[in-house]
Design a protein around this motif. Structure first.
Motif, PDB file in Angstrom:
ATOM      1  N   VAL A 172      51.453  13.400  35.814  1.00  0.00           N
ATOM      2  CA  VAL A 172      51.297  14.016  34.496  1.00  0.00           C
ATOM      3  C   VAL A 172      51.031  15.524  34.561  1.00  0.00           C
ATOM      4  O   VAL A 172      50.988  16.183  33.532  1.00  0.00           O
ATOM      5  CB  VAL A 172      50.192  13.321  33.654  1.00  0.00           C
ATOM      6  CG1 VAL A 172      50.522  11.857  33.453  1.00  0.00           C
ATOM      7  CG2 VAL A 172      48.826  13.505  34.261  1.00  0.00           C
ATOM      8  N   ALA A 173      50.884  16.075  35.764  1.00  0.00           N
ATOM      9  CA  ALA A 173      50.569  17.503  35.914  1.00  0.00           C
ATOM     10  C   ALA A 173      51.528  18.422  35.162  1.00  0.00           C
ATOM     11  O   ALA A 173      51.080  19.388  34.541  1.00  0.00           O
ATOM     12  CB  ALA A 173      50.490  17.886  37.392  1.00  0.00           C
ATOM     13  N   PRO A 174      52.843  18.184  35.177  1.00  0.00           N
ATOM     14  CA  PRO A 174      53.732  19.088  34.437  1.00  0.00           C
ATOM     15  C   PRO A 174      53.405  19.142  32.946  1.00  0.00           C
ATOM     16  O   PRO A 174      53.581  20.171  32.308  1.00  0.00           O
ATOM     17  CB  PRO A 174      55.127  18.489  34.659  1.00  0.00           C
ATOM     18  CG  PRO A 174      55.008  17.715  35.917  1.00  0.00           C
ATOM     19  CD  PRO A 174      53.601  17.171  35.924  1.00  0.00           C
ATOM     20  N   ALA A 175      52.914  18.048  32.391  1.00  0.00           N
ATOM     21  CA  ALA A 175      52.592  18.019  30.969  1.00  0.00           C
ATOM     22  C   ALA A 175      51.220  18.603  30.674  1.00  0.00           C
ATOM     23  O   ALA A 175      50.964  19.048  29.560  1.00  0.00           O
ATOM     24  CB  ALA A 175      52.675  16.593  30.448  1.00  0.00           C
ATOM     25  N   ILE A 176      50.329  18.612  31.664  1.00  0.00           N
ATOM     26  CA  ILE A 176      49.001  19.191  31.444  1.00  0.00           C
ATOM     27  C   ILE A 176      49.149  20.658  31.056  1.00  0.00           C
ATOM     28  O   ILE A 176      48.466  21.160  30.177  1.00  0.00           O
ATOM     29  CB  ILE A 176      48.107  19.057  32.696  1.00  0.00           C
ATOM     30  CG1 ILE A 176      47.809  17.586  32.974  1.00  0.00           C
ATOM     31  CG2 ILE A 176      46.802  19.828  32.524  1.00  0.00           C
ATOM     32  CD1 ILE A 176      47.107  17.346  34.284  1.00  0.00           C
ATOM     33  N   LYS A 177      50.079  21.334  31.692  1.00  0.00           N
ATOM     34  CA  LYS A 177      50.323  22.748  31.428  1.00  0.00           C
ATOM     35  C   LYS A 177      50.726  22.973  29.973  1.00  0.00           C
ATOM     36  O   LYS A 177      50.377  23.969  29.366  1.00  0.00           O
ATOM     37  CB  LYS A 177      51.418  23.256  32.365  1.00  0.00           C
ATOM     38  CG  LYS A 177      51.612  24.729  32.348  1.00  0.00           C
ATOM     39  CD  LYS A 177      52.594  25.127  33.426  1.00  0.00           C
ATOM     40  CE  LYS A 177      52.654  26.633  33.558  1.00  0.00           C
ATOM     41  NZ  LYS A 177      53.520  27.054  34.638  1.00  0.00           N
ATOM     42  N   GLU A 178      51.456  22.026  29.403  1.00  0.00           N
ATOM     43  CA  GLU A 178      51.960  22.157  28.035  1.00  0.00           C
ATOM     44  C   GLU A 178      50.984  21.643  26.986  1.00  0.00           C
ATOM     45  O   GLU A 178      51.148  21.911  25.814  1.00  0.00           O
ATOM     46  CB  GLU A 178      53.279  21.371  27.898  1.00  0.00           C
ATOM     47  CG  GLU A 178      54.403  21.925  28.742  1.00  0.00           C
ATOM     48  CD  GLU A 178      54.820  23.308  28.307  1.00  0.00           C
ATOM     49  OE1 GLU A 178      54.943  23.550  27.087  1.00  0.00           O
ATOM     50  OE2 GLU A 178      54.997  24.161  29.191  1.00  0.00           O
ATOM     51  N   HIS A 179      49.983  20.867  27.408  1.00  0.00           N
ATOM     52  CA  HIS A 179      49.091  20.218  26.457  1.00  0.00           C
ATOM     53  C   HIS A 179      48.213  21.252  25.765  1.00  0.00           C
ATOM     54  O   HIS A 179      47.620  22.109  26.392  1.00  0.00           O
ATOM     55  CB  HIS A 179      48.216  19.182  27.172  1.00  0.00           C
ATOM     56  CG  HIS A 179      47.403  18.358  26.236  1.00  0.00           C
ATOM     57  ND1 HIS A 179      47.978  17.421  25.407  1.00  0.00           N
ATOM     58  CD2 HIS A 179      46.079  18.322  26.000  1.00  0.00           C
ATOM     59  CE1 HIS A 179      47.016  16.849  24.697  1.00  0.00           C
ATOM     60  NE2 HIS A 179      45.868  17.371  25.031  1.00  0.00           N
ATOM     61  N   GLU A 219      58.353  19.119  28.844  1.00  0.00           N
ATOM     62  CA  GLU A 219      57.647  18.740  30.060  1.00  0.00           C
ATOM     63  C   GLU A 219      57.191  17.287  29.944  1.00  0.00           C
ATOM     64  O   GLU A 219      56.406  16.949  29.088  1.00  0.00           O
ATOM     65  CB  GLU A 219      56.428  19.647  30.286  1.00  0.00           C
ATOM     66  CG  GLU A 219      56.785  21.086  30.513  1.00  0.00           C
ATOM     67  CD  GLU A 219      57.560  21.314  31.788  1.00  0.00           C
ATOM     68  OE1 GLU A 219      57.349  20.587  32.774  1.00  0.00           O
ATOM     69  OE2 GLU A 219      58.390  22.218  31.800  1.00  0.00           O
ATOM     70  N   LYS A 220      57.701  16.425  30.790  1.00  0.00           N
ATOM     71  CA  LYS A 220      57.372  15.004  30.778  1.00  0.00           C
ATOM     72  C   LYS A 220      56.728  14.628  32.099  1.00  0.00           C
ATOM     73  O   LYS A 220      56.700  15.393  33.047  1.00  0.00           O
ATOM     74  CB  LYS A 220      58.646  14.161  30.594  1.00  0.00           C
ATOM     75  CG  LYS A 220      59.439  14.496  29.362  1.00  0.00           C
ATOM     76  CD  LYS A 220      58.766  13.959  28.137  1.00  0.00           C
ATOM     77  CE  LYS A 220      59.668  14.181  26.930  1.00  0.00           C
ATOM     78  NZ  LYS A 220      59.010  14.184  25.702  1.00  0.00           N
ATOM     79  N   SER A 221      56.269  13.407  32.180  1.00  0.00           N
ATOM     80  CA  SER A 221      55.751  12.892  33.449  1.00  0.00           C
ATOM     81  C   SER A 221      56.859  12.907  34.478  1.00  0.00           C
ATOM     82  O   SER A 221      58.024  12.715  34.169  1.00  0.00           O
ATOM     83  CB  SER A 221      55.276  11.443  33.286  1.00  0.00           C
ATOM     84  OG  SER A 221      54.180  11.362  32.446  1.00  0.00           O
ATOM     85  N   GLN A 222      56.456  13.133  35.701  1.00  0.00           N
ATOM     86  CA  GLN A 222      57.397  13.090  36.813  1.00  0.00           C
ATOM     87  C   GLN A 222      57.074  11.864  37.658  1.00  0.00           C
ATOM     88  O   GLN A 222      55.913  11.606  37.948  1.00  0.00           O
ATOM     89  CB  GLN A 222      57.272  14.357  37.669  1.00  0.00           C
ATOM     90  CG  GLN A 222      57.559  15.639  36.919  1.00  0.00           C
ATOM     91  CD  GLN A 222      58.986  15.686  36.415  1.00  0.00           C
ATOM     92  OE1 GLN A 222      59.925  15.419  37.136  1.00  0.00           O
ATOM     93  NE2 GLN A 222      59.135  16.025  35.146  1.00  0.00           N
ATOM     94  N   PRO A 223      58.094  11.108  38.067  1.00  0.00           N
ATOM     95  CA  PRO A 223      57.814   9.963  38.936  1.00  0.00           C
ATOM     96  C   PRO A 223      57.196  10.427  40.251  1.00  0.00           C
ATOM     97  O   PRO A 223      57.577  11.455  40.798  1.00  0.00           O
ATOM     98  CB  PRO A 223      59.188   9.349  39.185  1.00  0.00           C
ATOM     99  CG  PRO A 223      60.064   9.904  38.123  1.00  0.00           C
ATOM    100  CD  PRO A 223      59.500  11.238  37.749  1.00  0.00           C
ATOM    101  N   VAL A 224      56.234   9.681  40.751  1.00  0.00           N
ATOM    102  CA  VAL A 224      55.595   9.981  42.021  1.00  0.00           C
ATOM    103  C   VAL A 224      55.716   8.750  42.911  1.00  0.00           C
ATOM    104  O   VAL A 224      55.375   7.644  42.491  1.00  0.00           O
ATOM    105  CB  VAL A 224      54.102  10.352  41.825  1.00  0.00           C
ATOM    106  CG1 VAL A 224      53.397  10.518  43.163  1.00  0.00           C
ATOM    107  CG2 VAL A 224      53.981  11.620  40.995  1.00  0.00           C
ATOM    108  N   ILE A 225      56.212   8.949  44.124  1.00  0.00           N
ATOM    109  CA  ILE A 225      56.381   7.851  45.066  1.00  0.00           C
ATOM    110  C   ILE A 225      55.131   7.728  45.930  1.00  0.00           C
ATOM    111  O   ILE A 225      54.658   8.710  46.499  1.00  0.00           O
ATOM    112  CB  ILE A 225      57.609   8.072  45.970  1.00  0.00           C
ATOM    113  CG1 ILE A 225      58.875   8.101  45.120  1.00  0.00           C
ATOM    114  CG2 ILE A 225      57.691   6.994  47.045  1.00  0.00           C
ATOM    115  CD1 ILE A 225      60.125   8.456  45.887  1.00  0.00           C
ATOM    116  N   LEU A 226      54.619   6.500  46.029  1.00  0.00           N
ATOM    117  CA  LEU A 226      53.485   6.203  46.903  1.00  0.00           C
ATOM    118  C   LEU A 226      53.967   5.241  47.976  1.00  0.00           C
ATOM    119  O   LEU A 226      54.492   4.181  47.667  1.00  0.00           O
ATOM    120  CB  LEU A 226      52.364   5.527  46.118  1.00  0.00           C
ATOM    121  CG  LEU A 226      51.545   6.404  45.204  1.00  0.00           C
ATOM    122  CD1 LEU A 226      50.622   5.550  44.353  1.00  0.00           C
ATOM    123  CD2 LEU A 226      50.741   7.377  45.994  1.00  0.00           C
TER     124      LEU A 226
END
Length: 173
Positions: A91-98, A14-21
């Motif tokens: 970073v939400a996907p990685a929070i789950k794995e932390h 699980e890594k950071s996912q790009p987010v478009i603003l």
């Protein structure tokens, strides 16, 4: 900040996912700034979401506005609020794995799509201070803009395009 542990990115899948603003946030006033940023994390690890939200708020210079509602923020604070939410979403996907070991958290990856192109320079200048803080701590920020001067002095690479073709590709210091 909590999301940096000796500059390492975790080995998990699980890594950071790009987010478009591409604009200011469109949130209602049902939650405060900090509550909304925390909500962008994952409920599975609320303690970690709160720590990360606090880090992003501090790095972006929003610490004095945590209890305010989105409608009570200045234009630059609204952009910074949007960036903080995007950092959490990234970073939400990685929070789950932390699991609170020393592997650290991944850095946010933000894609700014003409985010400041219609804003006045003073708003952009205030926002750039927060973006610079994020980048200095390891975040990756890519900006597509018609106003490259808004990012002058904070870019490490500038690619100029015209008609879909690369005109220049310059690494800066």
């Amino acid at each position: 900040p909590t999301w940096i542990k000796v500059g390492k990115i975790p080995e998990s899948s699980e890594k950071s996912q790009p987010v478009i603003l591409d604009g200011k946030p469109d949130f209602d006033d049902s939650l405060s700034l900090l509550e909304r940023i925390i909500q962008m994390g994952l409920d599975d690890n609320m303690a970690q979401s709160k720590l990360l939200a606090g880090d992003f708020v501090n790095l972006l210079g929003l610490d004095g506005q945590c209890s305010l509602l989105p409608s009570e923020l200045s234009p630059s604070e609204q952009y910074l609020f949007s960036i903080a939410c995007a950092c959490m979403a990234s970073v939400a996907p990685a929070i789950k794995e932390h699991n609170d070991d020393d592997s650290g958290m991944p850095y946010p990856i933000l894609l700014l799509d003409e985010l400041f192109d219609t804003e006045v320079p003073s708003t952009v200048e205030k926002c750039n201070k927060g973006i610079t803080n994020l980048v200095e701590c390891g975040a990756v920020v890519i900006s597509a803009t018609h106003r490259p001067n808004y990012f002058k002095g904070m870019s490490t690479r500038v690619v100029t395009l015209s008609g879909g073709k690369v005109l220049t590709d310059v690494t800066t210091s």
